[in-house]
Design a protein around this motif. Structure first.
Motif, short mmCIF file in Angstrom:
data_model
loop_
_atom_site.label_atom_id
_atom_site.label_comp_id
_atom_site.label_asym_id
_atom_site.label_seq_id
_atom_site.Cartn_x
_atom_site.Cartn_y
_atom_site.Cartn_z
N LEU A 191 29.39 34.64 36.89
CA LEU A 191 30.52 35.15 37.65
C LEU A 191 30.06 35.86 38.93
CD1 LEU A 191 32.74 36.52 34.74
CD2 LEU A 191 33.18 34.50 36.15
N LYS A 192 28.88 36.49 38.86
CA LYS A 192 28.37 37.21 40.02
C LYS A 192 27.81 36.27 41.09
CE LYS A 192 27.44 41.86 38.27
NZ LYS A 192 26.43 42.93 38.09
N PHE A 193 27.64 35.00 40.75
CA PHE A 193 27.26 34.02 41.77
C PHE A 193 28.40 33.80 42.75
CE2 PHE A 193 23.35 32.21 39.77
CZ PHE A 193 22.63 32.04 40.94
N VAL A 205 34.08 43.01 36.57
CA VAL A 205 33.11 42.04 36.06
C VAL A 205 32.06 42.71 35.20
CG1 VAL A 205 31.34 40.37 36.74
CG2 VAL A 205 33.47 40.50 38.02
N ASN A 206 31.72 43.96 35.51
CA ASN A 206 30.66 44.66 34.79
C ASN A 206 31.04 44.98 33.35
OD1 ASN A 206 28.75 44.85 36.98
ND2 ASN A 206 30.13 46.35 37.91
N GLY A 265 23.24 41.56 41.96
CA GLY A 265 24.35 41.02 42.74
C GLY A 265 23.93 40.66 44.15
N LEU A 266 23.07 41.48 44.75
CA LEU A 266 22.60 41.24 46.11
C LEU A 266 21.76 39.96 46.18
CD1 LEU A 266 22.53 42.42 48.99
CD2 LEU A 266 20.43 43.64 48.34
N TRP A 311 41.60 34.87 40.06
CA TRP A 311 41.57 35.45 38.72
C TRP A 311 40.17 35.44 38.09
CZ3 TRP A 311 45.24 38.50 37.33
CH2 TRP A 311 46.53 38.32 37.85
N LEU A 312 39.26 34.65 38.64
CA LEU A 312 37.90 34.59 38.10
C LEU A 312 36.91 35.43 38.90
CD1 LEU A 312 37.63 30.77 37.28
CD2 LEU A 312 37.93 32.64 35.65
N SER A 313 37.40 36.16 39.90
CA SER A 313 36.49 36.85 40.82
C SER A 313 36.45 38.36 40.67
CB SER A 313 36.87 36.50 42.27
OG SER A 313 36.77 35.12 42.49
#
Length: 268
Positions: free
Chosen positions: A210-212, A198-199, A238-239, A190-192
């Motif tokens: 969150l993007k980690f 996410v954006n 993100g990369l 649920w957090l992914s």
């Protein structure tokens, strides 16, 4: 570096055995059931249907997302999740599951998480083919952006091989760690960003945190391939964050292997 070189050497030396054991793991997982391999597809299909029904019919929140049908947006993100969720839990328990290879045979421990990962990845490939068929049925034709799909698949496979090595070493030492990992799986889902974008979070520092999460990067990557038609280098942030997480996981995997290798046979 010497530990990493040793791990690579073991994989090269035992490569044929790794493939054979990956095949055996698949057979072992689905043997004894009347439907056999079909069970690899039944659970994901039911899960996708339940989420689609809950969000589209029940909550009425499953409208188009950026002009794309919700069902396609859901499929693109949740198909890699099925592999990742299996690896989070079953990858962490790989050495315990095959402890006889450690206690009764002279088998390289580092390769156990690898063949378990490959067996789960084979199932992922089947689900991916079905997902592609669904997209084709909706009129989404292959294009140049699909060429980056192997990149995301490789990132996913390698990251979770290292995760499986790290977590299975710790789980072999303490079953409490394995139980802890299992208890966090739902929270990770649920957090992914599997069920939401996410954006859309406007708080920049929270979005970065969150993007980690590598699960977020992979799920977003699959959507970039099939939905958004975006190249992986266009999401540079993100990369980079995934690259940092990947290196950290590689170091943790090598550290746990070096520190715990001699103790595991006695503990098991």
């Amino acid at each position: 570096m010497s530990t990493i070189k040793n791990i690579i050497k073991e994989h090269v030396t035992w490569r044929s055995q790794i493939l054979k054991l990956a095949k055996a793991d698949i057979i072992k997982t689905y043997s004894g059931a009347a439907l056999g391999w079909a069970w690899a597809l039944v659970k994901p299909t039911i899960t996708i249907f339940v989420y689609w029904f809950a969000f589209s019919i029940g909550l009425r929140q499953g409208g188009e997302i950026n002009g794309h049908p919700f069902i396609l947006w859901l499929v693109a993100g949740i198909v890699p999740w099925f592999f990742m969720s299996d690896m989070i839990t079953q990858g962490a328990g790989a050495i315990r599951k095959y402890k006889y290879l450690v206690t009764k045979m002279k088998f390289p421990v580092s390769t156990i998480p690898t063949f378990v990962s490959l067996s789960k990845f084979a199932v992922h490939l089947i689900l991916l083919v079905i997902a592609i068929i669904i997209f084709l049925a909706f009129g989404y034709r292959p294009d140049l952006y699909w060429l980056q799909l192997p990149f995301y698949m490789l990132c996913m496979l390698l990251f979770f091989i290292f995760w499986a090595l790290f977590s299975s070493m710790l789980s072999a030492m303490s079953k409490d760690f394995l139980n802890l990992v299992k208890s966090f799986t739902t929270a990770i889902f649920w957090l992914s960003g599997i069920m939401w974008d996410v954006n859309r979070i406007h708080t920049e520092w929270l979005q970065i945190i969150l993007k980690f999460n590598p699960v977020t990067f992979i799920a977003s990557g699959y959507r970039n391939v099939f939905i958004y038609r975006t190249w992986f280098w266009e999401d540079l942030q993100g990369l980079i964050l995934f690259g940092i997480t990947f290196v950290i996981m590689l170091i943790l995997a090598a550290w746990s292997y070096k520190k715990l290798l001699k103790e595991i046979p006695d503990v098991l």
